[in-house]
Structure formats: C-alpha cells, structure tokens
Design an enzyme around this catalytic site. Structure first.
Site, mmCIF file in Angstrom:
data_model
loop_
_atom_site.group_PDB
_atom_site.id
_atom_site.type_symbol
_atom_site.label_atom_id
_atom_site.label_comp_id
_atom_site.label_asym_id
_atom_site.label_seq_id
_atom_site.Cartn_x
_atom_site.Cartn_y
_atom_site.Cartn_z
ATOM 1 N N VAL A 104 0.738 -1.233 -0.062
ATOM 2 C CA VAL A 104 -0.025 0.052 -0.042
ATOM 3 C C VAL A 104 0.813 1.251 -0.001
ATOM 4 O O VAL A 104 0.383 2.411 0.037
ATOM 5 C CB VAL A 104 -1.131 0.078 1.356
ATOM 6 C CG1 VAL A 104 -1.862 -1.147 1.014
ATOM 7 C CG2 VAL A 104 -0.177 0.044 2.670
ATOM 8 N N ASP A 105 2.489 1.093 0.122
ATOM 9 C CA ASP A 105 3.083 2.375 0.149
ATOM 10 C C ASP A 105 3.078 3.145 -1.091
ATOM 11 O O ASP A 105 3.704 4.358 -1.151
ATOM 12 C CB ASP A 105 4.469 1.657 0.389
ATOM 13 C CG ASP A 105 4.990 0.744 -0.454
ATOM 14 O OD1 ASP A 105 4.714 0.800 -1.682
ATOM 15 O OD2 ASP A 105 5.998 -0.132 -0.200
ATOM 16 N N HIS A 122 -4.194 -4.242 -2.328
ATOM 17 C CA HIS A 122 -4.559 -4.236 -0.990
ATOM 18 C C HIS A 122 -4.891 -2.559 -0.874
ATOM 19 O O HIS A 122 -4.744 -2.279 0.367
ATOM 20 C CB HIS A 122 -3.463 -4.497 -0.058
ATOM 21 C CG HIS A 122 -3.276 -6.440 0.007
ATOM 22 N ND1 HIS A 122 -2.305 -6.953 0.380
ATOM 23 C CD2 HIS A 122 -4.248 -7.271 -0.663
ATOM 24 C CE1 HIS A 122 -2.758 -8.175 0.599
ATOM 25 N NE2 HIS A 122 -3.546 -8.425 -0.226
ATOM 26 N N CYS A 130 -14.801 7.511 1.321
ATOM 27 C CA CYS A 130 -16.048 7.593 2.437
ATOM 28 C C CYS A 130 -16.408 6.432 2.900
ATOM 29 O O CYS A 130 -16.479 5.373 2.326
ATOM 30 C CB CYS A 130 -17.231 8.285 1.632
ATOM 31 S SG CYS A 130 -18.788 8.477 2.919
ATOM 32 N N CYS A 164 -15.804 13.214 4.667
ATOM 33 C CA CYS A 164 -16.216 13.051 3.185
ATOM 34 C C CYS A 164 -16.835 14.366 2.740
ATOM 35 O O CYS A 164 -17.697 15.212 3.504
ATOM 36 C CB CYS A 164 -17.402 12.011 3.017
ATOM 37 S SG CYS A 164 -17.810 11.961 1.445
#
Ligand code: OAD
Length: 271
Positions: A104-105, A122, A130, A164
C-alpha cells in the site's frame, strides 16, 4: 549460483506480483519480519487488531492517527533498484506487462510504473474514501496531514480534513482490512485472476504467501502453464511451486540485487 540462462524469453504476457519484501530495502518494514508492522505495532495494539473495519467503527480517531503515521513512513521512503527494474521491464514488454502489488506504500507508482498496468490489490495508503460509501470519489490524503509522528494523537484540525466532502461522514484509509473481502471495484479481484490465467511468466517478489488472492494468482497462472520465478531470500510456498513449473526457479536473495539482473536478461532477449 542461479541459472539465469535457463530462464527463457516469455512468448506471452508477464505478470510481476510483489509483496512487502521489495520495499524492505526502501526502509518500510515487512509485515511479518522482526521489525514489521505486525510485530512492532503501535504502542497500544498489535497491527492485526488495528487494521480492521470493526476497530475503525469503534475508534476512528485512533485508527486515523496510526494510518497517518504509516502514511508518513511511506512518504519518506524512496523507490529502490527493485522498483526501478520493474519500470524497465514494463518499458520492454509494454501491454504484455502487468504489475500486481500487495503493498500500500505507493512506491511502484512513484518509481514510474504506469497506473493502467498496476493493480494495487490491497489499496494505497495515500488515498481515502467515504466510510459510508456515499459515492464520493477517492481522494488523496491532504498534504498538511503527511507528517505524523508515532503515537501522536489525532488533532481536531486533522479530523476536520478527514470527513467526506460530499456527505460529511468519516473518510477511511483506502486499504483492505483484515475483516474485509477482496472485490473488483477497489482491489481488482476478478481482473487479477483473469490476467493470471493468461500469462506465460509470473515473477513473484518478496511475499510470504500469507494472503488469499496472491496464492490464487500463483495457482491459476501455474495451472495454465506459466513459468514461475520466485525472488525471496527465504523459502516460502511460492519457491516450492516455482520448481514444479517449466524452467521455474527460486532466486534466493534480495530483490534490489536480483531484479535488475533478471530484468536485464529478459529485456536483452525481447529486443
Ligand atoms: P510479509 O512480511 O508477510 O513477507 C515479506 C516477505 O519478503 C518475506 O517472505 C521475506 O522473506 C521477504 N523479504 C524480506 N526482505 C526481502 C528483500 N530484500 N527482497 C526480497 N524479499 C524479501 O509481507 P507480504 O507477503 O507482503 O495485507 O504480506 C502480505 C500481506 O499480509 C500484506 O499486504 C498485508 C498482510 O495481511 C493486508 O494488509 C491486506
């Protein structure tokens, strides 16, 4: 030593599947290593407990404080020679190339891999969405929230940025949590398996094989006849599977050293 000669030029599509090991040499701890997020965690919880929808529902402030810290770690890291070698591989194979990452980096994007040839299965820690799924688009985490220290609580000013813009609910990090399922919309579940069924070379880099979709990708590709090359200093489920494929190999070492060599060999043959 490795038998690079035995690795032949793929006639079809090439998929590279990466895990935390490729970013280890950029200073981002692996999940299950001694310094990993799993074992180090925050000062209160283990990461497996924090990275869940149920924990987020109970305490969004604490989860956001932890994610903003992790986001800052990723922000400070730089892509290494392994990430850059994959940009080179894409340049040679173009539309026959796909990179599937569990990381996720965001380092593959920052290295220069094209968005449309990258599946982040991932998620990506630089984005939020949201939490009530109101339909608002993904947004980047605002720049002013990008330097959080470990253990620092969320401020009310930060919290205000984490709602959001469309419906006012909390946003959430755009990552797959432990009590959630893969889907197509956010995590390219079906597309990953479809592409795996149609590749002739699968290169797996720096993953322990603990999650479901990567394992399914490897099984789907190898059943369809793909060669599997696994790059990892340690034995893992993929290194055994690699040896059952035509000319498959386990290259035991670091990705920043081995990927440039492998890519050079494959690129030489494609030209
Ligand atoms: P792991 O921490 O489980 O495994 C990292 C792997 O990288 C290990 O097999 C190491 O041997 C290898 N490794 C370490 N240094 C390396 C280097 N320099 N070069 C190459 N390999 C190296 O991380 P992942 O397999 O990526 O998912 O973890 C998979 C998923 O588990 C994560 O994406 C996360 C977690 O559940 C979610 O959060 C949904």
């Amino acid at each position: 030593m490795f038998n690079f000669k035995a690795i032949s030029h793929p006639t079809g599509n090439v998929i590279v599947l990466t895990g935390a090991g490729i970013s280890a040499e950029s200073g981002i701890p692996t999940f299950r290593g001694p310094e990993g997020y799993w074992t180090v965690g925050s000062h209160v919880y283990q990461p497996q407990e924090l990275a869940t929808w149920s924990m987020f529902q109970r305490n969004p402030e604490a989860i956001w404080a932890w994610y903003l810290y992790r986001h800052a770690v990723c922000n400070r890291a730089e892509p290494n020679k392994g990430h850059l070698a994959l940009v080179d591989l894409e340049r040679h194979f173009q539309d026959r190339f796909l990179l599937i990452t569990q990381n996720v980096d965001g380092l593959h994007r920052r290295a220069g891999t094209s968005d449309d040839r990258l599946y982040e299965i991932h998620g990506n820690i630089r984005y939020m969405r949201c939490s009530k799924q109101c339909g608002a688009p993904l947004t980047s985490i605002p720049d002013e929230l990008s330097d959080k220290a470990r253990g620092e609580p969320l401020t009310s000013d930060e919290a205000a940025h984490l709602h959001c813009i469309q419906c006012g609910a909390w946003t959430r990090p755009h990552v797959l949590w432990f009590d959630e399922y893969y889907d197509e919309e956010h995590f390219r579940f079906h597309s990953s398996l479809e592409r795996a069924a149609a590749c002739s070379l699968l290169i797996i880099v720096g993953t322990s094989g603990a999650t479901n979709l990567p394992m399914q990708i490897a099984i789907t590709a190898t059943r369809a006849g793909a060669t599997l090359i696994d790059i990892n200093p340690d034995e893992n489920p993929f290194s055994e599977l690699a040896l059952q494929t035509k000319n498959g190999q386990h290259l035991a070492g670091n990705s920043s050293e081995l990927l440039p060599l492998l890519v050079e060999k494959l690129a030489r043959e494609v030209n």
